[in-house]
Design a protein around this motif. Structure first.
Motif, mmCIF file in Angstrom:
data_model
loop_
_atom_site.group_PDB
_atom_site.id
_atom_site.type_symbol
_atom_site.label_atom_id
_atom_site.label_comp_id
_atom_site.label_asym_id
_atom_site.label_seq_id
_atom_site.Cartn_x
_atom_site.Cartn_y
_atom_site.Cartn_z
ATOM 1 N N ILE A 146 1.303 3.795 2.212
ATOM 2 C CA ILE A 146 2.390 3.870 3.588
ATOM 3 C C ILE A 146 3.395 2.743 3.663
ATOM 4 O O ILE A 146 4.500 3.016 4.005
ATOM 5 C CB ILE A 146 1.820 3.875 4.852
ATOM 6 C CG1 ILE A 146 0.656 5.052 4.881
ATOM 7 C CG2 ILE A 146 2.655 4.333 6.019
ATOM 8 C CD1 ILE A 146 -0.329 5.180 6.106
ATOM 9 N N ALA A 154 -5.326 -2.929 5.659
ATOM 10 C CA ALA A 154 -6.421 -2.554 6.160
ATOM 11 C C ALA A 154 -7.458 -2.155 4.953
ATOM 12 O O ALA A 154 -7.011 -2.039 3.924
ATOM 13 C CB ALA A 154 -6.416 -1.407 6.968
ATOM 14 N N ASP A 190 -3.070 -13.268 2.579
ATOM 15 C CA ASP A 190 -4.185 -12.584 3.422
ATOM 16 C C ASP A 190 -3.700 -12.419 4.699
ATOM 17 O O ASP A 190 -3.683 -13.635 5.465
ATOM 18 C CB ASP A 190 -5.528 -13.184 2.898
ATOM 19 C CG ASP A 190 -6.473 -12.361 3.231
ATOM 20 O OD1 ASP A 190 -6.668 -11.862 4.526
ATOM 21 O OD2 ASP A 190 -7.575 -12.285 2.548
ATOM 22 N N ILE A 200 -2.681 11.960 5.956
ATOM 23 C CA ILE A 200 -1.355 11.758 4.950
ATOM 24 C C ILE A 200 -1.554 11.943 3.646
ATOM 25 O O ILE A 200 -2.373 11.804 3.090
ATOM 26 C CB ILE A 200 -0.902 10.264 5.369
ATOM 27 C CG1 ILE A 200 -0.937 9.912 7.024
ATOM 28 C CG2 ILE A 200 0.526 10.146 4.841
ATOM 29 C CD1 ILE A 200 -0.820 8.306 7.186
ATOM 30 N N GLY A 253 -2.597 11.630 11.263
ATOM 31 C CA GLY A 253 -3.368 12.649 10.952
ATOM 32 C C GLY A 253 -3.719 12.316 9.225
ATOM 33 O O GLY A 253 -3.670 11.158 8.869
ATOM 34 N N SER A 286 -1.204 0.856 12.713
ATOM 35 C CA SER A 286 -1.749 2.059 12.142
ATOM 36 C C SER A 286 -2.978 2.559 12.414
ATOM 37 O O SER A 286 -3.897 1.980 11.644
ATOM 38 C CB SER A 286 -1.302 1.804 10.627
ATOM 39 O OG SER A 286 -2.034 1.000 10.315
ATOM 40 N N SER A 287 -3.247 3.399 13.207
ATOM 41 C CA SER A 287 -4.677 3.657 13.280
ATOM 42 C C SER A 287 -4.620 5.227 12.964
ATOM 43 O O SER A 287 -3.986 5.638 11.997
ATOM 44 C CB SER A 287 -5.177 3.530 15.053
ATOM 45 O OG SER A 287 -6.440 4.118 15.105
ATOM 46 N N THR A 288 -5.766 5.850 13.183
ATOM 47 C CA THR A 288 -6.272 7.069 12.573
ATOM 48 C C THR A 288 -6.978 8.059 13.519
ATOM 49 O O THR A 288 -7.293 7.706 14.526
ATOM 50 C CB THR A 288 -7.030 6.663 11.447
ATOM 51 O OG1 THR A 288 -7.824 7.893 10.971
ATOM 52 C CG2 THR A 288 -8.312 5.898 11.949
ATOM 53 N N LYS A 315 -11.423 0.654 12.915
ATOM 54 C CA LYS A 315 -10.356 1.091 13.691
ATOM 55 C C LYS A 315 -10.211 1.231 14.824
ATOM 56 O O LYS A 315 -9.073 0.730 15.668
ATOM 57 C CB LYS A 315 -9.581 2.216 12.926
ATOM 58 C CG LYS A 315 -9.120 2.226 11.475
ATOM 59 C CD LYS A 315 -8.257 1.414 10.743
ATOM 60 C CE LYS A 315 -6.919 1.796 11.080
ATOM 61 N NZ LYS A 315 -6.084 0.672 10.278
ATOM 62 N N ARG A 335 -16.956 -6.742 4.938
ATOM 63 C CA ARG A 335 -15.611 -6.934 4.576
ATOM 64 C C ARG A 335 -14.869 -6.015 5.454
ATOM 65 O O ARG A 335 -13.483 -6.625 5.998
ATOM 66 C CB ARG A 335 -15.487 -6.431 2.889
ATOM 67 C CG ARG A 335 -14.070 -6.575 2.315
ATOM 68 C CD ARG A 335 -13.834 -8.052 2.148
ATOM 69 N NE ARG A 335 -12.372 -8.024 1.453
ATOM 70 C CZ ARG A 335 -11.479 -8.981 2.217
ATOM 71 N NH1 ARG A 335 -12.080 -10.035 2.906
ATOM 72 N NH2 ARG A 335 -9.976 -8.947 1.711
ATOM 73 N N GLY A 387 0.927 -1.044 -0.030
ATOM 74 C CA GLY A 387 0.024 -0.081 -0.136
ATOM 75 C C GLY A 387 0.737 1.368 0.147
ATOM 76 O O GLY A 387 1.919 1.230 0.007
ATOM 77 N N VAL A 403 -2.019 -8.928 -0.010
ATOM 78 C CA VAL A 403 -2.737 -9.718 -0.851
ATOM 79 C C VAL A 403 -2.511 -9.267 -2.386
ATOM 80 O O VAL A 403 -2.608 -10.169 -3.241
ATOM 81 C CB VAL A 403 -4.190 -9.666 -0.651
ATOM 82 C CG1 VAL A 403 -4.732 -10.296 0.132
ATOM 83 C CG2 VAL A 403 -4.597 -8.053 -0.548
HETATM 84 N N1 LIG Z 1 -3.468 7.103 4.188
HETATM 85 C C1 LIG Z 1 -3.797 7.818 5.356
HETATM 86 O O1 LIG Z 1 -3.958 9.031 5.283
HETATM 87 C C2 LIG Z 1 -4.007 6.845 6.903
HETATM 88 C C3 LIG Z 1 -4.222 7.712 7.844
HETATM 89 C C4 LIG Z 1 -4.836 7.069 8.981
HETATM 90 C C5 LIG Z 1 -4.455 5.820 8.902
HETATM 91 N N2 LIG Z 1 -4.118 5.032 8.092
HETATM 92 C C6 LIG Z 1 -3.996 3.626 8.005
HETATM 93 O O2 LIG Z 1 -2.640 3.204 7.517
HETATM 94 C C7 LIG Z 1 -2.972 1.706 7.025
HETATM 95 C C8 LIG Z 1 -2.244 1.815 5.595
HETATM 96 O O3 LIG Z 1 -3.108 2.905 4.810
HETATM 97 P P1 LIG Z 1 -2.610 3.085 3.504
HETATM 98 O O4 LIG Z 1 -3.028 4.578 2.961
HETATM 99 O O5 LIG Z 1 -1.146 2.659 3.022
HETATM 100 O O6 LIG Z 1 -3.701 2.373 2.721
HETATM 101 P P2 LIG Z 1 -3.472 1.427 1.140
HETATM 102 O O7 LIG Z 1 -5.001 0.967 0.969
HETATM 103 O O8 LIG Z 1 -2.656 2.000 0.468
HETATM 104 O O9 LIG Z 1 -2.877 -0.042 1.851
HETATM 105 C C9 LIG Z 1 -3.279 -1.172 2.577
HETATM 106 C C10 LIG Z 1 -2.915 -2.181 2.080
HETATM 107 O O10 LIG Z 1 -3.288 -3.570 2.733
HETATM 108 C C11 LIG Z 1 -3.723 -4.537 1.737
HETATM 109 N N3 LIG Z 1 -4.750 -5.505 2.338
HETATM 110 C C12 LIG Z 1 -5.936 -5.364 2.449
HETATM 111 N N4 LIG Z 1 -6.718 -6.142 2.987
HETATM 112 C C13 LIG Z 1 -5.564 -7.319 3.151
HETATM 113 C C14 LIG Z 1 -5.734 -8.406 3.709
HETATM 114 N N5 LIG Z 1 -6.752 -9.112 3.951
HETATM 115 N N6 LIG Z 1 -4.508 -9.235 3.812
HETATM 116 C C15 LIG Z 1 -3.567 -8.385 3.595
HETATM 117 N N7 LIG Z 1 -3.293 -7.221 2.786
HETATM 118 C C16 LIG Z 1 -4.655 -6.443 2.705
HETATM 119 C C17 LIG Z 1 -4.001 -3.794 0.411
HETATM 120 O O11 LIG Z 1 -3.908 -4.735 -0.502
HETATM 121 C C18 LIG Z 1 -3.085 -2.572 0.535
HETATM 122 O O12 LIG Z 1 -1.817 -2.499 -0.142
HETATM 123 C C19 LIG Z 1 -4.219 1.506 7.165
HETATM 124 O O13 LIG Z 1 -4.254 0.613 8.224
HETATM 125 C C20 LIG Z 1 -4.894 2.814 7.435
HETATM 126 O O14 LIG Z 1 -6.143 2.396 7.998
HETATM 127 C C21 LIG Z 1 -3.875 5.799 6.694
#
Ligand SMILES: NC(=O)c1ccc[n+]([C@@H]2O[C@H](COP(=O)([O-])OP(=O)(O)OC[C@H]3O[C@@H](n4cnc5c(N)ncnc54)[C@H](O)[C@@H]3O)[C@@H](O)[C@H]2O)c1
Length: 294
Positions: free
Chosen positions: A12, A73, A52, A167, A165, A113-115, A143, A86, A10, A32
């Motif tokens: 981050i 997530a 997964d 991002i 915050g 990684s929460s929010t 979350k 889901r 993903g 995944v």
């Molecule tokens: N981006 C933001 O602004 C932000 C802010 C606060 C918190 N977060 C948290 O940070 C984390 C990462 O966020 P992100 O922006 O990189 O999201 P993203 O959607 O880019 O990355 C999430 C990754 O999780 C993978 N995934 C989903 N379900 C899965 C499963 N069942 N098994 C394995 N992998 C799985 C996805 O394929 C994806 O690559 C998350 O937990 C999100 O809640 C993000």
């Protein structure tokens, strides 16, 4: 000892893998989907598992003493609203599966990684970690539920919860900054919902720094706000995007949305004091850097 990163493919995740490998850690990535992780495949300290987090075999990846950074997530509000079952399976049950795997295989710690979406819309600002957690979105609720499970097992499994915050950064072409830049690069007016509402915009490079600090801190079993402690309005963020893109386009204002915070800004003194986290990027410089790197 190695670092296991879930959700590694993903936004981050990919930035964090880069940071971990630069620091010399051995990293095992779980997701995944794995196409964005191919860029690291030449590194001998990097292994990828297409898996997964709900898979019962997930635990086989963990060895005693490993640290787990759990990013996987359903991370978008709309995706969670479209399929709440889901979202609960991945964000809540998936986290429980990660916790139980860590416990069974004696992982050293879990970083989650929460929010800011766990906090109440009416939380008084600047928001501290002890503000009421009353999410107003289904995403925020899942979350919070995951946080609760992690805290419940805290006496057996040391944890660090990071409440990021808003991002922005390379690879995120949605959300305020990403969507503005995408429209501008297609020569379309950026669309601002409301405009006066503020958020704590944090650059992904600072988030990577927080993730690395959380993996090493002695101050575990805490939640930390990760932001800049500065409130920036969506209107200003849009102006910064227009400026960074050197565009002549003007923003288009649409009515505000009910799920946006009116004023959101973090108190990050706990992260400053205990994690030694200091954000390096303000929004103006962060957006300019993002455009430069894209
Ligand atoms: N981006 C933001 O602004 C932000 C802010 C606060 C918190 N977060 C948290 O940070 C984390 C990462 O966020 P992100 O922006 O990189 O999201 P993203 O959607 O880019 O990355 C999430 C990754 O999780 C993978 N995934 C989903 N379900 C899965 C499963 N069942 N098994 C394995 N992998 C799985 C996805 O394929 C994806 O690559 C998350 O937990 C999100 O809640 C993000």
């Amino acid at each position: 000892m190695k670092m296991i990163v879930t959700g590694a493919n993903g936004f981050i995740g990919t930035h964090t893998i880069e940071g971990l490998l630069e620091k010399g850690y051995n990293v095992e990535a779980v997701d995944v989907r794995t196409e964005r992780l191919k860029q690291f495949s030449d590194n001998e300290r990097f292994t990828v598992h297409e898996m997964d987090i709900l898979d019962k075999d997930f635990k086989s990846l963990i060895e005693m003493g490993d640290k787990v950074l759990h990013l996987a997530a359903i991370a978008r509000f709309e995706t969670a609203e479209d399929n709440p079952q889901r979202a609960v399976r991945v964000n809540v049950e998936g986290t429980l599966n990660v916790i139980q795997a860590c416990l069974e295989r004696k992982a050293q710690r879990l970083v989650y990684s929460s929010t800011g979406s766990v906090y109440s819309l009416g939380a008084s600002v600047p928001i501290r970690e002890d503000a009421p957690r009353e999410p107003s979105s289904l995403y925020g609720l899942t979350k919070k539920m995951a946080e609760d499970w992690i805290m419940f097992y805290g006496s057996q499994l040391p944890y660090v919860i990071l409440r990021y915050g808003y991002i922005y950064g390379k690879g995120k072409d949605w959300g305020a900054v990403g969507a503005f830049l995408k429209r501008l690069s297609n020569n379309q007016q950026p669309v601002v919902f409301g405009g006066d509402q503020t958020n704590d915009f944090v650059y992904v490079k600072d988030v990577v720094k927080a993730n690395l600090l959380a993996l090493e801190t002695v101050y575990t079993n805490q939640a930390y706000n990760i932001g800049t402690a500065r409130a920036t309005s969506i209107r200003d963020v849009c102006e910064y995007c227009i400026k960074a893109m050197k565009s002549d386009l003007k923003m288009k204002i649409e009515p505000a949305r009910s799920f946006d915070y009116a004023i959101f800004v973090y108190d990050i003194s706990r992260a400053r004091t205990l994690l030694r986290f200091e954000p390096e990027w303000n929004v103006l410089n962060g957006i300019a850097n993002m455009v430069k790197e894209s």
